[in-house]
Design a protein around this motif. Structure first.
Motif, mmCIF file in Angstrom:
data_model
loop_
_atom_site.group_PDB
_atom_site.id
_atom_site.type_symbol
_atom_site.label_atom_id
_atom_site.label_comp_id
_atom_site.label_asym_id
_atom_site.label_seq_id
_atom_site.Cartn_x
_atom_site.Cartn_y
_atom_site.Cartn_z
ATOM 1 N N LEU A 235 0.835 -1.209 0.000
ATOM 2 C CA LEU A 235 0.000 0.000 0.000
ATOM 3 C C LEU A 235 0.868 1.257 0.000
ATOM 4 O O LEU A 235 0.619 2.189 -0.768
ATOM 5 N N ILE A 236 1.892 1.274 0.820
ATOM 6 C CA ILE A 236 2.779 2.434 0.875
ATOM 7 C C ILE A 236 3.477 2.634 -0.469
ATOM 8 O O ILE A 236 3.574 3.759 -0.963
ATOM 9 N N ARG A 237 3.923 1.560 -1.081
ATOM 10 C CA ARG A 237 4.586 1.666 -2.386
ATOM 11 C C ARG A 237 3.612 2.172 -3.452
ATOM 12 O O ARG A 237 3.970 2.999 -4.293
ATOM 13 N N VAL A 238 2.373 1.686 -3.421
ATOM 14 C CA VAL A 238 1.366 2.123 -4.392
ATOM 15 C C VAL A 238 1.093 3.615 -4.218
ATOM 16 O O VAL A 238 1.042 4.365 -5.196
ATOM 17 N N VAL A 239 0.928 4.056 -2.988
ATOM 18 C CA VAL A 239 0.664 5.469 -2.727
ATOM 19 C C VAL A 239 1.873 6.311 -3.138
ATOM 20 O O VAL A 239 1.712 7.396 -3.696
ATOM 21 N N LEU B 145 2.772 6.539 5.302
ATOM 22 C CA LEU B 145 1.599 6.727 4.453
ATOM 23 C C LEU B 145 1.139 8.185 4.486
ATOM 24 O O LEU B 145 0.860 8.783 3.447
ATOM 25 N N ARG B 146 1.088 8.763 5.669
ATOM 26 C CA ARG B 146 0.698 10.167 5.811
ATOM 27 C C ARG B 146 1.636 11.089 5.032
ATOM 28 O O ARG B 146 1.195 11.991 4.323
ATOM 29 N N ASP B 147 2.939 10.844 5.139
ATOM 30 C CA ASP B 147 3.912 11.676 4.427
ATOM 31 C C ASP B 147 3.728 11.570 2.916
ATOM 32 O O ASP B 147 3.809 12.567 2.202
ATOM 33 N N SER B 148 3.448 10.369 2.428
ATOM 34 C CA SER B 148 3.224 10.181 0.991
ATOM 35 C C SER B 148 1.975 10.914 0.525
ATOM 36 O O SER B 148 1.986 11.577 -0.510
ATOM 37 N N VAL B 149 0.898 10.795 1.290
ATOM 38 C CA VAL B 149 -0.354 11.470 0.929
ATOM 39 C C VAL B 149 -0.166 12.984 0.971
ATOM 40 O O VAL B 149 -0.603 13.696 0.061
ATOM 41 N N GLN B 150 0.506 13.484 1.991
ATOM 42 C CA GLN B 150 0.729 14.930 2.098
ATOM 43 C C GLN B 150 1.576 15.453 0.941
ATOM 44 O O GLN B 150 1.334 16.553 0.440
ATOM 45 N N ARG B 151 2.563 14.674 0.521
ATOM 46 C CA ARG B 151 3.399 15.077 -0.610
ATOM 47 C C ARG B 151 2.557 15.216 -1.873
ATOM 48 O O ARG B 151 2.682 16.193 -2.618
#
Length: 122
Positions: free
Chosen positions: A52-56, A94-100
């Motif tokens: 999931l983290i890689r996909v995001v 995950l939060r850092d990826s979404v925020q980016r």
């Protein structure tokens, strides 16, 4: 049992090709379901979280619609309030990826608005 290298190769192949046969939102839904069912990050159970983290991380800002963002925000909240400390680390990633992605999306939106505002004044 598959070796770690073979598992890694399968994951890489899947991540590079899933968009040809599976809609993004369906993949995210299935990964979220697996994460909640396992209710742990231990060993093999942590693989859906890592995927999931890689996909995001690979999302383009145009793919992050309101529905996907809400699902990811809910999952981040669930992970942060979970009793297992590993989930907290995953939630932060995950939060850092979404925020980016959100930051990039807002930046592009502002650029477009400035461009159209400038064009309308001419």
């Amino acid at each position: 049992m598959l070796s770690q290298n073979v598992k890694s190769d399968f994951i890489e192949a899947f991540l590079s090709s899933f968009r040809t046969f599976l809609p993004l939102e369906n993949l995210i839904d299935q990964l979220l379901k697996r994460i909640r069912q396992a209710d742990t990050c231990a060993s093999a159970s942590g693989i859906p979280v890592q995927i999931l983290i890689r996909v995001v991380d690979q999302l383009v800002y145009t793919e992050l619609n309101d529905n996907i963002k809400q699902k990811l925000d809910d999952e981040i909240f669930w992970m942060m309030t979970h009793r297992e400390k590993n989930f907290l680390n995953y939630a932060k990633q995950l939060r850092d990826s979404v925020q980016r992605i959100v930051k990039k999306k807002n930046s592009k939106k502002q650029s477009c608005l400035a461009y159209f505002s400038k064009m309308s004044k001419k």
